[in-house]
Scaffold this active site. Structure first.
Site, PDB file in Angstrom:
ATOM      1  N   ASP A 169      10.661-104.879  19.364  1.00  0.00           N
ATOM      2  CA  ASP A 169       9.575-104.169  20.051  1.00  0.00           C
ATOM      3  C   ASP A 169       8.315-105.021  20.105  1.00  0.00           C
ATOM      4  O   ASP A 169       7.593-105.022  21.097  1.00  0.00           O
ATOM      5  CB  ASP A 169       9.309-102.796  19.424  1.00  0.00           C
TER       6      ASP A 169
ATOM      7  N   ASP B 180      12.781-103.647  15.100  1.00  0.00           N
ATOM      8  CA  ASP B 180      11.351-103.694  14.802  1.00  0.00           C
ATOM      9  C   ASP B 180      10.721-104.972  15.352  1.00  0.00           C
ATOM     10  O   ASP B 180       9.616-104.943  15.894  1.00  0.00           O
ATOM     11  CB  ASP B 180      11.146-103.612  13.292  1.00  0.00           C
TER      12      ASP B 180
ATOM     13  N   ASP C 280       3.199 -99.341  15.791  1.00  0.00           N
ATOM     14  CA  ASP C 280       4.257-100.187  15.237  1.00  0.00           C
ATOM     15  C   ASP C 280       4.087-100.351  13.731  1.00  0.00           C
ATOM     16  O   ASP C 280       5.067-100.303  12.969  1.00  0.00           O
ATOM     17  CB  ASP C 280       4.250-101.554  15.923  1.00  0.00           C
TER      18      ASP C 280
ATOM     19  N   ASP D  80       6.680 -99.131  10.874  1.00  0.00           N
ATOM     20  CA  ASP D  80       7.180-100.063   9.861  1.00  0.00           C
ATOM     21  C   ASP D  80       7.152 -99.427   8.476  1.00  0.00           C
ATOM     22  O   ASP D  80       8.091 -99.566   7.683  1.00  0.00           O
ATOM     23  CB  ASP D  80       6.334-101.340   9.835  1.00  0.00           C
TER      24      ASP D  80
END
Length: 221
Positions: free
Chosen positions: A90, A87, A108, A112
């Protein structure tokens, strides 16, 4: 391809994408982002979307070994840790690589939240009471919901760093599952470790939400 940003440039750009909050204010966040920045450098040509989707898949994959219990909990904890690292990877690929976009930022953030559903589910199937897993998951979501709503209300800086940021959430779940796996040979101990870990995470979530709420109340006037 744009030049890969230095660590300090990356911190500055990261702050611009996260409500103006300087990650240098928190040794934990700074260390986490430094690791992601370092690992992302040799992968600078990789699409951030690849890391995002792989991270989501890895988080989902942690549920099965968590449900299996016993020594499999060690694998579940490792997968949770790997998903958290992906995570951050990226974000580093996007921001430090000069390819960050609003669409990618929203994607993103959504991923999450989905990975945090996976974390709460892993705790539940590993032995945490259902209600506690729900509270844990909700307190993973709530701080970011507050930030989003405050941003819509016109607050410029919505990213106050609390005790319950993404690195802390990943660490609590990963260490809880690994710890449960280590003691899984003793009757009842694994379930106790999972219970205590989920409770500790919920407590940190409540404290972190309170910290953020106080900061946002001042900003909202």
């Amino acid at each position: 391809m744009p030049p890969y940003l230095s660590r300090e440039e990356y911190f500055t750009a990261w702050a611009q994408w996260h409500g103006g909050t300087d990650p240098r204010r928190s040794p934990v966040v700074q260390g986490w982002l430094t690791l992601a920045h370092t690992l992302a450098r040799p992968l600078a040509g990789t699409s951030p979307l690849v890391a995002t989707l792989v991270g989501l898949a890895v988080a989902g994959a942690a549920v099965a070994p968590a449900a299996a219990g016993g020594p499999w909990l060690l694998l579940a904890g490792a997968l949770v840790g790997a998903s958290g690292l992906l995570d951050s990877l990226d974000g580093a690929l996007a921001i430090a690589g000069g390819r960050a976009t609003r669409r990618g930022y929203v994607l993103d953030s959504a991923v999450d939240r989905l990975t945090e559903v996976g974390y709460a589910t892993a705790l539940w199937v590993a032995g945490a009471p259902g209600w506690l897993a729900v509270v844990f998951g909700a307190l993973c979501w709530f701080p970011d919901y507050l930030r989003a709503r405050a941003g819509q209300a016109g607050v410029d800086e919505t990213g106050a760093i609390s005790v319950w940021e993404r690195p802390a959430r990943v660490a609590v779940v990963a260490m809880t599952l690994v710890g449960a796996g280590v003691v899984s040979g003793a009757a009842g101990l694994a379930e106790l470790v999972v219970l205590l870990g989920a409770a500790a995470g919920a407590l940190l979530g409540a404290v972190g939400s309170g910290q953020l709420a106080v900061q946002l109340r001042r900003a909202l006037g």
